[in-house]
Design a protein around this motif. Structure first.
Motif, PDB file in Angstrom:
ATOM      1  N   ASP A  27      29.843 -31.941   8.059  1.00 16.35           N
ATOM      2  CA  ASP A  27      29.475 -31.371   6.768  1.00 16.35           C
ATOM      3  C   ASP A  27      30.561 -31.738   5.756  1.00 16.35           C
ATOM      4  O   ASP A  27      31.722 -31.372   5.935  1.00 16.35           O
ATOM      5  CB  ASP A  27      29.365 -29.842   6.899  1.00 16.35           C
ATOM      6  N   PRO A  28      30.236 -32.478   4.684  1.00 18.40           N
ATOM      7  CA  PRO A  28      31.266 -32.882   3.721  1.00 18.40           C
ATOM      8  C   PRO A  28      31.977 -31.710   3.060  1.00 18.40           C
ATOM      9  O   PRO A  28      33.090 -31.869   2.562  1.00 18.40           O
ATOM     10  CB  PRO A  28      30.500 -33.728   2.703  1.00 18.40           C
ATOM     11  N   GLU A  29      31.368 -30.523   3.083  1.00 17.61           N
ATOM     12  CA  GLU A  29      32.023 -29.359   2.490  1.00 17.61           C
ATOM     13  C   GLU A  29      33.069 -28.742   3.420  1.00 17.61           C
ATOM     14  O   GLU A  29      33.817 -27.848   3.020  1.00 17.61           O
ATOM     15  CB  GLU A  29      30.983 -28.304   2.108  1.00 17.61           C
ATOM     16  N   LEU A  30      33.141 -29.231   4.664  1.00 14.29           N
ATOM     17  CA  LEU A  30      34.141 -28.706   5.590  1.00 14.29           C
ATOM     18  C   LEU A  30      35.435 -29.501   5.581  1.00 14.29           C
ATOM     19  O   LEU A  30      36.338 -29.217   6.359  1.00 14.29           O
ATOM     20  CB  LEU A  30      33.574 -28.653   7.018  1.00 14.29           C
ATOM     21  N   ILE A  31      35.548 -30.497   4.714  1.00 10.81           N
ATOM     22  CA  ILE A  31      36.833 -31.146   4.528  1.00 10.81           C
ATOM     23  C   ILE A  31      37.772 -30.158   3.843  1.00 10.81           C
ATOM     24  O   ILE A  31      37.332 -29.268   3.112  1.00 10.81           O
ATOM     25  CB  ILE A  31      36.692 -32.437   3.686  1.00 10.81           C
ATOM     26  N   THR A  32      39.071 -30.252   4.103  1.00 15.95           N
ATOM     27  CA  THR A  32      40.005 -29.321   3.485  1.00 15.95           C
ATOM     28  C   THR A  32      40.107 -29.584   1.986  1.00 15.95           C
ATOM     29  O   THR A  32      39.777 -30.667   1.498  1.00 15.95           O
ATOM     30  CB  THR A  32      41.405 -29.439   4.104  1.00 15.95           C
ATOM     31  N   VAL A  33      40.584 -28.591   1.255  1.00 12.55           N
ATOM     32  CA  VAL A  33      40.794 -28.751  -0.185  1.00 12.55           C
ATOM     33  C   VAL A  33      41.778 -29.889  -0.447  1.00 12.55           C
ATOM     34  O   VAL A  33      41.580 -30.718  -1.335  1.00 12.55           O
ATOM     35  CB  VAL A  33      41.310 -27.436  -0.805  1.00 12.55           C
ATOM     36  N   GLY A  49      32.771 -45.096   9.534  1.00  7.99           N
ATOM     37  CA  GLY A  49      31.352 -45.012   9.200  1.00  7.99           C
ATOM     38  C   GLY A  49      30.461 -44.631  10.344  1.00  7.99           C
ATOM     39  O   GLY A  49      29.391 -44.072  10.139  1.00  7.99           O
ATOM     40  N   SER A  50      30.875 -44.940  11.574  1.00 10.49           N
ATOM     41  CA  SER A  50      30.039 -44.602  12.715  1.00 10.49           C
ATOM     42  C   SER A  50      30.117 -43.120  13.058  1.00 10.49           C
ATOM     43  O   SER A  50      29.304 -42.615  13.818  1.00 10.49           O
ATOM     44  CB  SER A  50      30.460 -45.421  13.941  1.00 10.49           C
ATOM     45  N   LEU A  51      31.092 -42.411  12.478  1.00  9.45           N
ATOM     46  CA  LEU A  51      31.303 -41.010  12.835  1.00  9.45           C
ATOM     47  C   LEU A  51      31.362 -40.076  11.637  1.00  9.45           C
ATOM     48  O   LEU A  51      30.915 -38.942  11.705  1.00  9.45           O
ATOM     49  CB  LEU A  51      32.609 -40.869  13.638  1.00  9.45           C
ATOM     50  N   VAL A  52      31.934 -40.526  10.531  1.00  3.39           N
ATOM     51  CA  VAL A  52      32.084 -39.664   9.354  1.00  3.39           C
ATOM     52  C   VAL A  52      30.882 -39.832   8.447  1.00  3.39           C
ATOM     53  O   VAL A  52      30.527 -40.950   8.069  1.00  3.39           O
ATOM     54  CB  VAL A  52      33.382 -40.022   8.589  1.00  3.39           C
ATOM     55  N   ASP A  53      30.268 -38.725   8.097  1.00  2.00           N
ATOM     56  CA  ASP A  53      29.140 -38.764   7.179  1.00  2.00           C
ATOM     57  C   ASP A  53      29.591 -39.436   5.879  1.00  2.00           C
ATOM     58  O   ASP A  53      30.587 -39.048   5.281  1.00  2.00           O
ATOM     59  CB  ASP A  53      28.653 -37.337   6.892  1.00  2.00           C
ATOM     60  N   GLN A  54      28.850 -40.436   5.423  1.00  2.00           N
ATOM     61  CA  GLN A  54      29.252 -41.185   4.236  1.00  2.00           C
ATOM     62  C   GLN A  54      29.367 -40.288   3.006  1.00  2.00           C
ATOM     63  O   GLN A  54      30.062 -40.620   2.048  1.00  2.00           O
ATOM     64  CB  GLN A  54      28.278 -42.335   3.957  1.00  2.00           C
ATOM     65  N   SER A 131      31.235 -26.442  16.588  1.00  2.00           N
ATOM     66  CA  SER A 131      30.161 -26.195  17.555  1.00  2.00           C
ATOM     67  C   SER A 131      30.043 -24.722  17.901  1.00  2.00           C
ATOM     68  O   SER A 131      28.933 -24.172  17.962  1.00  2.00           O
ATOM     69  CB  SER A 131      30.412 -27.018  18.825  1.00  2.00           C
ATOM     70  N   MET A 132      31.171 -24.084  18.128  1.00  2.00           N
ATOM     71  CA  MET A 132      31.139 -22.654  18.437  1.00  2.00           C
ATOM     72  C   MET A 132      30.660 -21.854  17.229  1.00  2.00           C
ATOM     73  O   MET A 132      29.927 -20.868  17.371  1.00  2.00           O
ATOM     74  CB  MET A 132      32.514 -22.191  18.905  1.00  2.00           C
ATOM     75  N   ALA A 133      31.053 -22.284  16.035  1.00  2.00           N
ATOM     76  CA  ALA A 133      30.603 -21.610  14.816  1.00  2.00           C
ATOM     77  C   ALA A 133      29.085 -21.746  14.665  1.00  2.00           C
ATOM     78  O   ALA A 133      28.390 -20.784  14.321  1.00  2.00           O
ATOM     79  CB  ALA A 133      31.316 -22.190  13.601  1.00  2.00           C
ATOM     80  N   LYS A 207      25.932 -33.121  16.706  1.00  2.00           N
ATOM     81  CA  LYS A 207      26.272 -33.249  15.290  1.00  2.00           C
ATOM     82  C   LYS A 207      26.507 -31.882  14.645  1.00  2.00           C
ATOM     83  O   LYS A 207      25.867 -31.523  13.642  1.00  2.00           O
ATOM     84  CB  LYS A 207      25.194 -34.039  14.540  1.00  2.00           C
ATOM     85  N   ALA A 208      27.431 -31.150  15.196  1.00  2.00           N
ATOM     86  CA  ALA A 208      27.758 -29.822  14.666  1.00  2.00           C
ATOM     87  C   ALA A 208      28.098 -29.896  13.186  1.00  2.00           C
ATOM     88  O   ALA A 208      28.923 -30.714  12.766  1.00  2.00           O
ATOM     89  CB  ALA A 208      28.938 -29.228  15.448  1.00  2.00           C
ATOM     90  N   SER A 209      27.433 -29.077  12.395  1.00  2.00           N
ATOM     91  CA  SER A 209      27.623 -28.899  10.946  1.00  2.00           C
ATOM     92  C   SER A 209      26.973 -29.990  10.101  1.00  2.00           C
ATOM     93  O   SER A 209      26.938 -29.863   8.884  1.00  2.00           O
ATOM     94  CB  SER A 209      29.113 -28.802  10.573  1.00  2.00           C
ATOM     95  N   TRP A 210      26.442 -31.060  10.694  1.00  2.00           N
ATOM     96  CA  TRP A 210      25.821 -32.116   9.889  1.00  2.00           C
ATOM     97  C   TRP A 210      24.546 -31.568   9.243  1.00  2.00           C
ATOM     98  O   TRP A 210      23.622 -31.133   9.941  1.00  2.00           O
ATOM     99  CB  TRP A 210      25.463 -33.324  10.758  1.00  2.00           C
TER     100      TRP A 210
END
Length: 272
Positions: A27-33, A49-54, A131-133, A207-210
């Motif tokens: 989820d791009p919103e889960l990157i830190t500030v 690119g194979s792992l991080v959502d563009q 995943s646990m979240a 794909k937890a949080s995607w």
């Protein structure tokens, strides 16, 4: 493209700093500030690119040089980062989860350090936590388990002595098993060898949080492989085996001492 051995004679001095930023689990919103701020000021971004959502690269400026690393070798990635640091103050290597967990962080930073190139790491949310979240589960519970093991099973990368899954699973604590969904049969073998019962709860999160892509599969040691097969989950999944799974439905729980009214700590006096 310059190679690190040639940097001393490079036409441009190394002025920039290379940041290894954890993009989080998807989820791009889960990157830190802090990670987002670095992307917003970056002159160049190299992302997995194979792992991080563009979508995570959308925070970068319009004129930022953005490169997908999925077709690059480790040496090519390092050379690219170094070359960009000759032209940009802020260069970001954006990678999945946390840079220090199952990544090539040290392999990439050793040559940078040797050449006196500035670099730093910004941690990221791990897919284990995501995943646990997603499943609404806790990794720890009082008097159930207070330990979490982050591991994987042996594939092309061998496990060091004493770190086979059966040895780790013998602790009967929470196991977050990375990079192993295609080796689920080995996971099952390791757990059984450590004495886990067939009805031990299991959790797999793809794909937890995607956004729009996350899938949660629950089962037991006896049927989790079949359930994953039926769901078509063959990549990018976290496997969790834990005595805490399903605790929200238990009839009784041991209370956390921190919030127990009979427990005194430095911010609150016990109520008799």
């Amino acid at each position: 493209m310059h190679h690190i051995d040639d940097l001393r004679s490079a036409p441009h001095p190394i002025l920039g700093k290379i940041w290894f930023v954890g993009a989080g689990p998807g989820d791009p919103e889960l990157i830190t500030v802090k990670g987002r701020k670095l992307l917003e000021q970056a002159g160049a971004v190299l992302f997995a690119g194979s792992l991080v959502d563009q979508a995570a690269t959308f925070y970068a400026p319009a004129d930022c040089i953005i490169r997908d690393s999925k077709d690059m070798t480790l040496e090519e990635m390092t050379d690219w980062l170094v070359e960009q640091a000759q032209h940009h103050e802020t260069v970001v290597r954006l990678q999945t989860g946390d840079p220090g967990l199952y990544g090539a962080l040290i392999e990439m930073t050793r040559p940078l350090t040797a050449e006196g190139i500035r670099w730093a790491v910004v941690p990221g949310v791990s897919s284990a936590m995501a995943s646990m979240a997603a499943a609404g589960e806790s990794m720890t519970l009082p008097e159930v388990t207070q330990s979490v093991i982050l591991t994987r099973v042996e594939g092309r990368t061998p496990m060091p002595p004493g770190e086979d899954l059966a040895s780790l699973a013998a602790h009967h604590t929470t196991l977050c098993i990375f990079l192993s969904i295609t080796l689920l049969h080995k996971v099952e073998t390791g757990l059984r060898a450590a004495g886990w019962p067939e009805n031990a709860p299991m959790l797999v999160v793809h794909k937890a949080s995607w956004p729009g892509q996350e899938r949660i599969v629950r089962g037991t040691l006896a049927d989790i492989k079949q359930r994953c097969r039926e769901a078509g989950i063959v990549s990018q999944a976290m496997i969790v085996a834990s005595p805490t799974l399903g605790a929200s439905d238990w009839p009784d729980l041991v209370r956390s001492k921190l919030y127990d009214p009979t427990f005194t700590h430095r911010f609150r006096k016990a109520i008799a």
